[in-house]
Scaffold this motif. Structure first.
Motif, PDB file in Angstrom:
ATOM      1  N   TYR A 124     -12.292  -2.756   5.826  1.00 50.27           N
ATOM      2  CA  TYR A 124     -11.513  -2.448   4.622  1.00 50.27           C
ATOM      3  C   TYR A 124     -12.460  -2.454   3.422  1.00 50.27           C
ATOM      4  N   ARG A 125     -12.591  -1.326   2.792  1.00 54.14           N
ATOM      5  CA  ARG A 125     -13.393  -1.231   1.576  1.00 54.14           C
ATOM      6  C   ARG A 125     -12.447  -1.108   0.382  1.00 54.14           C
ATOM      7  N   ASN A 126     -12.452  -2.114  -0.454  1.00 54.17           N
ATOM      8  CA  ASN A 126     -11.522  -2.178  -1.580  1.00 54.17           C
ATOM      9  C   ASN A 126     -12.246  -1.868  -2.880  1.00 54.17           C
ATOM     10  N   GLU A 127     -11.566  -1.126  -3.743  1.00 53.23           N
ATOM     11  CA  GLU A 127     -12.187  -0.679  -4.992  1.00 53.23           C
ATOM     12  C   GLU A 127     -11.232  -0.880  -6.167  1.00 53.23           C
TER      13      GLU A 127
ATOM     14  N   ILE B  45      -9.765   2.430   4.702  1.00 55.79           N
ATOM     15  CA  ILE B  45      -9.671   1.625   5.922  1.00 55.79           C
ATOM     16  C   ILE B  45     -10.194   2.434   7.095  1.00 55.79           C
TER      17      ILE B  45
ATOM     18  N   TYR C   3       0.819  -1.202   0.000  1.00 60.53           N
ATOM     19  CA  TYR C   3       0.000   0.000   0.000  1.00 60.53           C
ATOM     20  C   TYR C   3       0.860   1.262   0.000  1.00 60.53           C
TER      21      TYR C   3
ATOM     22  N   ASN D  52     -16.274  -3.394  -6.164  1.00 60.50           N
ATOM     23  CA  ASN D  52     -16.218  -3.004  -4.764  1.00 60.50           C
ATOM     24  C   ASN D  52     -16.449  -4.238  -3.894  1.00 60.50           C
TER      25      ASN D  52
ATOM     26  N   ALA E 137      -8.135   1.547  -1.562  1.00 57.61           N
ATOM     27  CA  ALA E 137      -8.743   1.021  -0.343  1.00 57.61           C
ATOM     28  C   ALA E 137      -9.041   2.161   0.618  1.00 57.61           C
TER      29      ALA E 137
ATOM     30  N   LYS F 260      -7.076   6.512   3.493  1.00 61.76           N
ATOM     31  CA  LYS F 260      -7.162   5.916   2.171  1.00 61.76           C
ATOM     32  C   LYS F 260      -5.766   5.470   1.725  1.00 61.76           C
TER      33      LYS F 260
ATOM     34  N   LYS G  96     -15.688  -5.765   0.452  1.00 61.12           N
ATOM     35  CA  LYS G  96     -15.263  -5.386   1.804  1.00 61.12           C
ATOM     36  C   LYS G  96     -14.638  -6.570   2.529  1.00 61.12           C
TER      37      LYS G  96
ATOM     38  N   THR H 171      -2.384  -8.263  -4.118  1.00 56.25           N
ATOM     39  CA  THR H 171      -3.584  -7.890  -3.359  1.00 56.25           C
ATOM     40  C   THR H 171      -4.881  -8.248  -4.061  1.00 56.25           C
TER      41      THR H 171
END
Length: 219
Positions: A144-147, A113, A68, A155, A111, A96, A157, A105
């Protein structure tokens, strides 16, 4: 008759002198008591402290976080005092990040967080000095919201249990306004399912957050 009159006059004069003498002794005592009460800080402690801060997250260990590129984190806290020493409260932080290596990943590149905590601890103060230190232990939740912001947006989570240890140093400019710095250690225990060979890479996340911000004290 003259003797009795003189005796009465002498008695009245003695009473007045005694009265003035007692008043002269009482006033310094009263002033001293008022000064002691004014300087006594035992009843002048904050019942609630609200704080907001910005900082930067540092990660360590062999986890997915090393892929990250992290950005500024925002931290918010509400602390409630049971008495001048013991406290409990709520913590929230958000930051973010982007990832530079999607092969590790998965199919996402951004992401968000968030951490939510309930914490308990203790405050330490210096007598007659506007500096204090608070130490707390927190338990809560990590989200954790991943995009993926490519042609086909995705999307999803991840979440799990989280714990924190926080140390906060606060200086008060006035009875209501101050500044603070704090360091917060965080460990997330996640529930990400992946290949067994790399499962340990996603099982946990380790952070140290460094913050600086302002505080508002309600008495």
């Amino acid at each position: 008759m003259n003797l009795n009159f003189r005796s009465i006059v002498i008695a009245i004069c003695l009473c007045k002198v005694l009265s003035y003498s007692l008043n002269g002794q009482t006033k310094p005592v009263e002033k001293q008591e008022q000064l002691i009460t004014k300087n006594d800080k035992s009843t002048d402690w904050a019942r609630i402290i609200l704080s907001a801060a910005v900082g930067y997250p540092l990660s360590y260990g062999d986890t997915f976080l090393k892929t990250y590129s992290k950005k500024t984190s925002h931290h918010f806290n509400a602390t409630f005092f049971l008495n001048p020493k013991y406290i409990f409260g709520y913590d929230f932080n958000i930051y973010k990040a982007t990832t530079d290596d999607t092969t590790l990943t998965g199919n996402f590149d951004n992401a968000t967080i968030c951490h939510y905590y309930m914490n308990m601890g203790r405050q330490f103060t210096i007598h007659n000095f506007p500096l204090s230190f608070r130490s707390t232990l927190g338990a809560g939740w990590a989200n954790y919201r991943n995009e993926f912001k490519g042609v086909n947006k995705l999307n999803f989570k991840d979440n799990g249990f989280s714990m924190s240890i926080t140390g906060t140093l606060q200086y008060e400019f006035t009875r209501f306004l101050g500044i603070h710095i704090n360091a917060q250690w965080i460990r997330d225990f996640l529930r990400i399912e992946t290949n067994q060979e790399i499962q340990s890479f996603f099982d946990r996340a380790n952070y140290v957050f460094l913050y600086a911000g302002i505080t508002f004290s309600l008495r």
